[in-house]
Design an enzyme around this catalytic site. Structure first.
Site, PDB file in Angstrom:
ATOM      1  N   GLY A   1      -4.273 -48.716   8.895  1.00 51.62           N
ATOM      2  CA  GLY A   1      -3.250 -49.019   9.875  1.00 51.62           C
ATOM      3  C   GLY A   1      -2.112 -48.017   9.789  1.00 51.62           C
ATOM      4  O   GLY A   1      -1.925 -47.341   8.773  1.00 51.62           O
ATOM      5  N   CYS A   2      -1.322 -47.923  10.851  1.00 47.95           N
ATOM      6  CA  CYS A   2      -0.236 -46.937  10.873  1.00 47.95           C
ATOM      7  C   CYS A   2       0.856 -47.296   9.870  1.00 47.95           C
ATOM      8  O   CYS A   2       1.273 -46.448   9.066  1.00 47.95           O
ATOM      9  CB  CYS A   2       0.324 -46.806  12.281  1.00 47.95           C
ATOM     10  SG  CYS A   2       0.781 -48.370  13.065  1.00 47.95           S
ATOM     11  N   TYR A   3       1.324 -48.531   9.886  1.00 47.53           N
ATOM     12  CA  TYR A   3       2.341 -48.934   8.908  1.00 47.53           C
ATOM     13  C   TYR A   3       1.806 -48.842   7.465  1.00 47.53           C
ATOM     14  O   TYR A   3       2.502 -48.329   6.583  1.00 47.53           O
ATOM     15  CB  TYR A   3       2.807 -50.358   9.175  1.00 47.53           C
ATOM     16  CG  TYR A   3       3.600 -50.573  10.430  1.00 47.53           C
ATOM     17  CD1 TYR A   3       4.891 -50.056  10.585  1.00 47.53           C
ATOM     18  CD2 TYR A   3       3.088 -51.343  11.480  1.00 47.53           C
ATOM     19  CE1 TYR A   3       5.631 -50.283  11.735  1.00 47.53           C
ATOM     20  CE2 TYR A   3       3.818 -51.583  12.631  1.00 47.53           C
ATOM     21  CZ  TYR A   3       5.089 -51.055  12.754  1.00 47.53           C
ATOM     22  OH  TYR A   3       5.816 -51.288  13.898  1.00 47.53           O
TER      23      TYR A   3
ATOM     24  N   THR B   1      -0.274 -46.837   6.261  1.00 50.43           N
ATOM     25  CA  THR B   1      -0.350 -45.432   5.856  1.00 50.43           C
ATOM     26  C   THR B   1       0.956 -44.993   5.194  1.00 50.43           C
ATOM     27  O   THR B   1       0.957 -44.350   4.140  1.00 50.43           O
ATOM     28  CB  THR B   1      -0.670 -44.535   7.059  1.00 50.43           C
ATOM     29  OG1 THR B   1      -1.978 -44.863   7.551  1.00 50.43           O
ATOM     30  CG2 THR B   1      -0.640 -43.064   6.680  1.00 50.43           C
TER      31      THR B   1
END
Length: 307
Positions: A113-115, A117
């Protein structure tokens, strides 16, 4: 050698960015379905069985169905959804954390996921090294551009230009928390406070650490040096050491597959703010998928990335 790639969900936000990165490259041949075929299970099944690699840019339930369609084929899959991030027999697609050789050898890779990461890029190396405790109740404060919410949120922010800040996940239990806890090796799920701002792309993830209250925690400069050493061989992740009074996200941010990290410490060493800045559509999504795909195909890790 040319590798055939099928992007299932190529019309979505993440899929379009992956196509943009892969289309100019001679190493890949994209299998493209027209609008009618994209809705056909049999056409998609045929595409999976014809492809060397597939990238799933689908909602979770559809991604699970897609893996079933691929059964019996030799296709190797990168899943950009949340569906398989903590699933058995799937490799977590964060090469810097799990190992580039592990990703390269995998047939099933789940995109982070972006967060997570940002959070894992900061916390995992430090917990592994024993410089931060694994049993601390960490908090994560983060803001993202609205493109991270897909077409519906993009439309909402572009239609209602009066929105400046949107906090969400207020009921806790955000779907990114399990991967944060598992891949950082934490005893407790972190308290996650995400928000969306009036910018199309870009993300800042912050982990505040009250070092004086933490058992066996290292000083801020030790934390920064440990991160710099951990990522010393990476062209994608940069640990910064320059003094700063502010950290900005700009609405004009261009696509980037970088991950930039900072450790800001109090003068007396009692507190630190661990901060990550990235493109939620780059290293937070499409760029990470292409990085894993490169490794799986035996190609240079950064090929086709914007650094």
């Amino acid at each position: 050698m040319t590798h055939k790639v099928f992007i299932d969900g190529a019309a979505g936000t993440t899929g379009l960015e992956i196509v943009e990165r892969l289309a100019p490259r001679a190493e890949f041949e994209l299998i493209v379905l027209d609008d009618e075929q994209r809705k056909s299970a049999s056409a998609r099944r045929d595409a999976y069985h014809a492809a060397d690699f597939a990238v799933l840019c689908l909602p979770d339930a559809a991604a699970i169905e897609a893996v079933a369609l691929a059964e019996g084929s030799k296709v190797r899959i990168v899943d950009a959804s949340t569906a398989h991030r903590v699933a058995p027999h799937w490799t977590y697609g964060f090469p810097e954390i799990v190992g580039r050789d592990v990703v390269a050898a995998s047939s099933r890779v789940s995109n982070p996921g972006c967060y997570p990461t940002g959070f894992l890029g900061l916390v995992t190396p430090l917990v592994r090294a024993g410089l931060l405790p694994a049993d601390w109740p960490y908090t994560v404060n983060a803001v993202s551009g609205y493109s991270g919410g897909g077409k519906a949120l993009i439309a909402r922010f572009e239609d209602d230009t009066d929105i400046a800040f949107r906090a969400y996940g207020l009921g806790m239990g955000h779907k990114h928390v399990p991967e944060m806890q598992q891949y950082a090796g934490l005893a407790h799920p972190p308290l996650f406070a995400p928000a969306v701002i009036a910018a199309h792309r870009g993300m800042v993830v912050e982990v505040p650490v009250p070092l004086a209250a933490m058992p066996m925690a290292a000083a801020p400069e030790v934390l920064r040096l440990a991160l710099a050493e951990f990522y010393s061989g990476s062209r994608i992740v940069t640990v910064h050491d320059e003094p700063m009074d502010e950290l900005l996200l700009r609405r004009s941010m261009q696509p980037s597959d970088r991950l930039d990290l900072w450790v800001f410490g109090a003068k007396d060493g009692s507190q630190a703010r661990l901060v990550a800045r990235l493109d939620n559509l780059g290293k937070g999504a499409s760029g990470a998928a292409v990085q894993s795909l490169n490794l799986m195909a035996g190609l240079p890790e950064t090929a086709g990335l914007s650094l």
